[in-house]
Scaffold this motif. Structure first.
Motif, PDB file in Angstrom:
ATOM      1  N   GLU A 103       0.842  -1.197   0.000  1.00 43.54           N
ATOM      2  CA  GLU A 103       0.000   0.000   0.000  1.00 43.54           C
ATOM      3  C   GLU A 103       0.876   1.245   0.000  1.00 43.54           C
ATOM      4  O   GLU A 103       1.583   1.520   0.965  1.00 43.54           O
ATOM      5  CB  GLU A 103      -0.930   0.007   1.217  1.00 43.54           C
ATOM      6  CG  GLU A 103      -1.998   1.079   1.148  1.00 43.54           C
ATOM      7  CD  GLU A 103      -3.146   0.842   2.113  1.00 43.54           C
ATOM      8  OE1 GLU A 103      -4.065   1.681   2.142  1.00 43.54           O
ATOM      9  OE2 GLU A 103      -3.118  -0.181   2.829  1.00 43.54           O
ATOM     10  N   ILE A 104       0.824   1.980  -1.110  1.00 44.48           N
ATOM     11  CA  ILE A 104       1.625   3.189  -1.244  1.00 44.48           C
ATOM     12  C   ILE A 104       0.728   4.357  -1.653  1.00 44.48           C
ATOM     13  O   ILE A 104      -0.381   4.174  -2.134  1.00 44.48           O
ATOM     14  CB  ILE A 104       2.759   3.020  -2.272  1.00 44.48           C
ATOM     15  CG1 ILE A 104       2.185   2.697  -3.649  1.00 44.48           C
ATOM     16  CG2 ILE A 104       3.747   1.963  -1.822  1.00 44.48           C
ATOM     17  CD1 ILE A 104       3.236   2.669  -4.762  1.00 44.48           C
ATOM     18  N   GLY A 105       1.244   5.564  -1.457  1.00 41.41           N
ATOM     19  CA  GLY A 105       0.518   6.763  -1.844  1.00 41.41           C
ATOM     20  C   GLY A 105       1.239   7.482  -2.969  1.00 41.41           C
ATOM     21  O   GLY A 105       2.431   7.269  -3.206  1.00 41.41           O
ATOM     22  N   THR A 106       0.515   8.347  -3.660  1.00 43.11           N
ATOM     23  CA  THR A 106       1.126   9.082  -4.766  1.00 43.11           C
ATOM     24  C   THR A 106       0.335  10.348  -5.072  1.00 43.11           C
ATOM     25  O   THR A 106      -0.865  10.433  -4.788  1.00 43.11           O
ATOM     26  CB  THR A 106       1.200   8.211  -6.036  1.00 43.11           C
ATOM     27  OG1 THR A 106       1.824   8.968  -7.089  1.00 43.11           O
ATOM     28  CG2 THR A 106      -0.192   7.807  -6.502  1.00 43.11           C
ATOM     29  N   LEU A 107       1.014  11.297  -5.652  1.00 41.49           N
ATOM     30  CA  LEU A 107       0.357  12.479  -6.199  1.00 41.49           C
ATOM     31  C   LEU A 107      -0.456  12.079  -7.425  1.00 41.49           C
ATOM     32  O   LEU A 107      -0.114  11.115  -8.121  1.00 41.49           O
ATOM     33  CB  LEU A 107       1.400  13.521  -6.599  1.00 41.49           C
ATOM     34  CG  LEU A 107       2.345  14.019  -5.510  1.00 41.49           C
ATOM     35  CD1 LEU A 107       3.476  14.829  -6.128  1.00 41.49           C
ATOM     36  CD2 LEU A 107       1.587  14.854  -4.486  1.00 41.49           C
ATOM     37  N   GLU A 108      -1.515  12.830  -7.703  1.00 41.08           N
ATOM     38  CA  GLU A 108      -2.320  12.567  -8.907  1.00 41.08           C
ATOM     39  C   GLU A 108      -1.450  12.653 -10.163  1.00 41.08           C
ATOM     40  O   GLU A 108      -1.583  11.843 -11.085  1.00 41.08           O
ATOM     41  CB  GLU A 108      -3.458  13.586  -9.002  1.00 41.08           C
ATOM     42  CG  GLU A 108      -4.583  13.373  -8.008  1.00 41.08           C
ATOM     43  CD  GLU A 108      -5.617  12.379  -8.504  1.00 41.08           C
ATOM     44  OE1 GLU A 108      -5.509  11.947  -9.660  1.00 41.08           O
ATOM     45  OE2 GLU A 108      -6.516  12.035  -7.724  1.00 41.08           O
ATOM     46  N   THR A 109      -0.572  13.638 -10.213  1.00 41.52           N
ATOM     47  CA  THR A 109       0.260  13.825 -11.400  1.00 41.52           C
ATOM     48  C   THR A 109       1.238  12.674 -11.577  1.00 41.52           C
ATOM     49  O   THR A 109       1.500  12.227 -12.705  1.00 41.52           O
ATOM     50  CB  THR A 109       1.032  15.145 -11.310  1.00 41.52           C
ATOM     51  OG1 THR A 109       1.691  15.231 -10.032  1.00 41.52           O
ATOM     52  CG2 THR A 109       0.107  16.334 -11.480  1.00 41.52           C
ATOM     53  N   THR A 110       1.792  12.176 -10.494  1.00 40.76           N
ATOM     54  CA  THR A 110       2.705  11.049 -10.570  1.00 40.76           C
ATOM     55  C   THR A 110       1.974   9.789 -11.019  1.00 40.76           C
ATOM     56  O   THR A 110       2.498   8.986 -11.799  1.00 40.76           O
ATOM     57  CB  THR A 110       3.371  10.805  -9.206  1.00 40.76           C
ATOM     58  OG1 THR A 110       4.031  12.001  -8.790  1.00 40.76           O
ATOM     59  CG2 THR A 110       4.388   9.678  -9.273  1.00 40.76           C
ATOM     60  N   LEU A 111       0.754   9.628 -10.532  1.00 41.05           N
ATOM     61  CA  LEU A 111      -0.050   8.483 -10.950  1.00 41.05           C
ATOM     62  C   LEU A 111      -0.320   8.547 -12.450  1.00 41.05           C
ATOM     63  O   LEU A 111      -0.254   7.539 -13.158  1.00 41.05           O
ATOM     64  CB  LEU A 111      -1.369   8.458 -10.183  1.00 41.05           C
ATOM     65  CG  LEU A 111      -2.324   7.311 -10.519  1.00 41.05           C
ATOM     66  CD1 LEU A 111      -1.683   5.968 -10.207  1.00 41.05           C
ATOM     67  CD2 LEU A 111      -3.640   7.464  -9.764  1.00 41.05           C
ATOM     68  N   THR A 126      -4.189   8.147  -3.646  1.00 45.49           N
ATOM     69  CA  THR A 126      -3.753   9.471  -4.110  1.00 45.49           C
ATOM     70  C   THR A 126      -4.059  10.530  -3.069  1.00 45.49           C
ATOM     71  O   THR A 126      -4.939  10.372  -2.220  1.00 45.49           O
ATOM     72  CB  THR A 126      -4.435   9.843  -5.433  1.00 45.49           C
ATOM     73  OG1 THR A 126      -5.856   9.862  -5.241  1.00 45.49           O
ATOM     74  CG2 THR A 126      -4.078   8.864  -6.527  1.00 45.49           C
ATOM     75  N   GLY A 127      -3.312  11.629  -3.144  1.00 42.09           N
ATOM     76  CA  GLY A 127      -3.530  12.744  -2.219  1.00 42.09           C
ATOM     77  C   GLY A 127      -2.540  13.850  -2.512  1.00 42.09           C
ATOM     78  O   GLY A 127      -1.756  13.778  -3.468  1.00 42.09           O
ATOM     79  N   THR A 128      -2.569  14.874  -1.688  1.00 43.91           N
ATOM     80  CA  THR A 128      -1.597  15.961  -1.799  1.00 43.91           C
ATOM     81  C   THR A 128      -0.331  15.570  -1.053  1.00 43.91           C
ATOM     82  O   THR A 128      -0.312  14.607  -0.274  1.00 43.91           O
ATOM     83  CB  THR A 128      -2.148  17.255  -1.190  1.00 43.91           C
ATOM     84  OG1 THR A 128      -2.367  17.054   0.221  1.00 43.91           O
ATOM     85  CG2 THR A 128      -3.457  17.655  -1.850  1.00 43.91           C
ATOM     86  N   THR A 129       0.731  16.332  -1.273  1.00 44.01           N
ATOM     87  CA  THR A 129       1.983  16.060  -0.578  1.00 44.01           C
ATOM     88  C   THR A 129       1.777  16.024   0.930  1.00 44.01           C
ATOM     89  O   THR A 129       2.228  15.092   1.611  1.00 44.01           O
ATOM     90  CB  THR A 129       3.034  17.120  -0.944  1.00 44.01           C
ATOM     91  OG1 THR A 129       3.459  16.919  -2.296  1.00 44.01           O
ATOM     92  CG2 THR A 129       4.262  17.031  -0.045  1.00 44.01           C
ATOM     93  N   ASN A 130       1.084  17.013   1.472  1.00 40.46           N
ATOM     94  CA  ASN A 130       0.897  17.077   2.921  1.00 40.46           C
ATOM     95  C   ASN A 130       0.120  15.872   3.447  1.00 40.46           C
ATOM     96  O   ASN A 130       0.487  15.268   4.458  1.00 40.46           O
ATOM     97  CB  ASN A 130       0.182  18.368   3.311  1.00 40.46           C
ATOM     98  CG  ASN A 130       1.066  19.586   3.165  1.00 40.46           C
ATOM     99  OD1 ASN A 130       2.246  19.466   2.860  1.00 40.46           O
ATOM    100  ND2 ASN A 130       0.514  20.758   3.393  1.00 40.46           N
ATOM    101  N   SER A 131      -0.972  15.525   2.768  1.00 40.82           N
ATOM    102  CA  SER A 131      -1.796  14.424   3.269  1.00 40.82           C
ATOM    103  C   SER A 131      -1.078  13.086   3.135  1.00 40.82           C
ATOM    104  O   SER A 131      -1.210  12.209   4.003  1.00 40.82           O
ATOM    105  CB  SER A 131      -3.136  14.385   2.522  1.00 40.82           C
ATOM    106  OG  SER A 131      -2.962  14.065   1.157  1.00 40.82           O
TER     107      SER A 131
END
Length: 309
Positions: free
Chosen positions: A93-101, A125-130
């Motif tokens: 389970e990883i997170g990413t910026l919308e643009t990176t996705l 997905t989310g913002t850098t802060n979140s």
């Protein structure tokens, strides 16, 4: 206070209900209520506010929740480590910026999933802060975010570099022309997006007071609004390439200090690096196809030289 207490607090906070928390924990509501009351008495503070509609977390309870999440993750990591024989498997389970996705991950994840079918990637997905908060709270194993990042609890690796550009409707033919746009609006992701902060800086450099932004949750919506002349935005060049080719938008180069941005991968320093995550990061580093592209992946561990974001 023990591990079970924290698990009960976490379940009640997530469900907003003693009864639903009891169902998740395979017990009865009276046991959950008694456990919460005993813990509140021990700590001398109220962790939840009760009402006929359920329960709400108090400020003291919110301060306790990250520890509950981290402890739960630590126990899960211990279990995973015991079963991890070096063969990548299980959920990643990883997170990413919308643009990176949009730009980077589809091909990488597809290749990785094909090579390691026993791994089940989950991407949030989310913002850098979140996303950073999600990693700190142990809700994500790691995340691709906008750099630079400097945090004592995070290990930081530069993943790839992007060129940001100003994206406008075709009616705006230069950066200088932005100042003459009537009723100028910015079209951005929600607060916590670093591109949004850079756009405000660009406008300030042009002598323009940043207008009230229009917030959207997807790249598609943002580009559609820009195409329609609703406003302007700041995005990696690759994200706007298709709309530019179709003659729907104009793209304007930025000064180097605003155009150059690093996407970094962050994970907890004390988090367990599973075989699945380690192998995925290796696949990013060794991605030969991306290495030949103009914006090459350079996933080089370099936590020490990152600065605050």
């Amino acid at each position: 206070m023990d591990v079970t207490d924290l698990k009960v607090v976490d379940a009640v906070a997530r469900h907003g209900s003693m009864n639903k928390a009891a169902s998740e924990l395979n017990t009865v509501q009276s046991n959950v209520s008694a456990r919460i009351r005993a813990l509140e008495n021990e700590l001398g503070v109220a962790l939840f506010q009760r009402s006929a509609k359920g329960v709400q977390v108090t400020p003291a309870g919110r301060r306790l929740l990250p520890f509950a999440a981290r402890l739960s993750k630590l126990l899960a990591d211990a279990s995973s480590a015991a079963r991890d024989d070096g063969q990548p498997k299980g959920q990643l389970e990883i997170g990413t910026l919308e643009t990176t996705l949009a730009l980077r991950l589809p091909r990488l994840i597809a290749q990785f999933a094909k090579a390691w079918p026993d791994v089940h990637p989950v991407v949030r997905t989310g913002t850098t802060n979140s996303l950073i908060q999600g990693v700190l709270d142990s809700k994500l194993e790691g995340a691709f975010v906008a750099g630079p990042v400097n945090h004592p609890e995070l290990h930081v690796e530069v993943a790839f570099r992007e060129e940001l550009v100003l994206v406008t409707s075709c009616a705006v033919d230069s950066l200088a022309a932005v100042a003459s746009v009537e009723h100028l609006k910015t079209v951005v992701f929600r607060i916590g997006c670093s591109y949004r902060q850079r756009l405000d800086t660009l406008l300030a450099n042009l002598g323009i007071l940043a207008p009230e932004p229009l917030e959207f949750g997807s790249i598609e919506a943002i580009i559609a609004c820009v195409c329609a002349g609703v406003g302007i935005t700041l995005l990696p060049r690759g994200v706007a390439t298709q709309a530019l080719r179709e003659g729907l938008v104009n793209v304007h180069e930025l000064p180097a200090d605003l155009a150059e941005v690093e996407t970094v991968f962050v994970r907890r320093v004390d988090g367990y690096l599973s075989s699945a995550l380690a192998t995925f990061l290796d696949s990013v580093r060794l991605d030969e196809v991306a290495a030949l592209a103009p914006n090459a992946f350079v996933l080089t561990a370099n936590a020490s030289q990152s600065a605050a974001h």
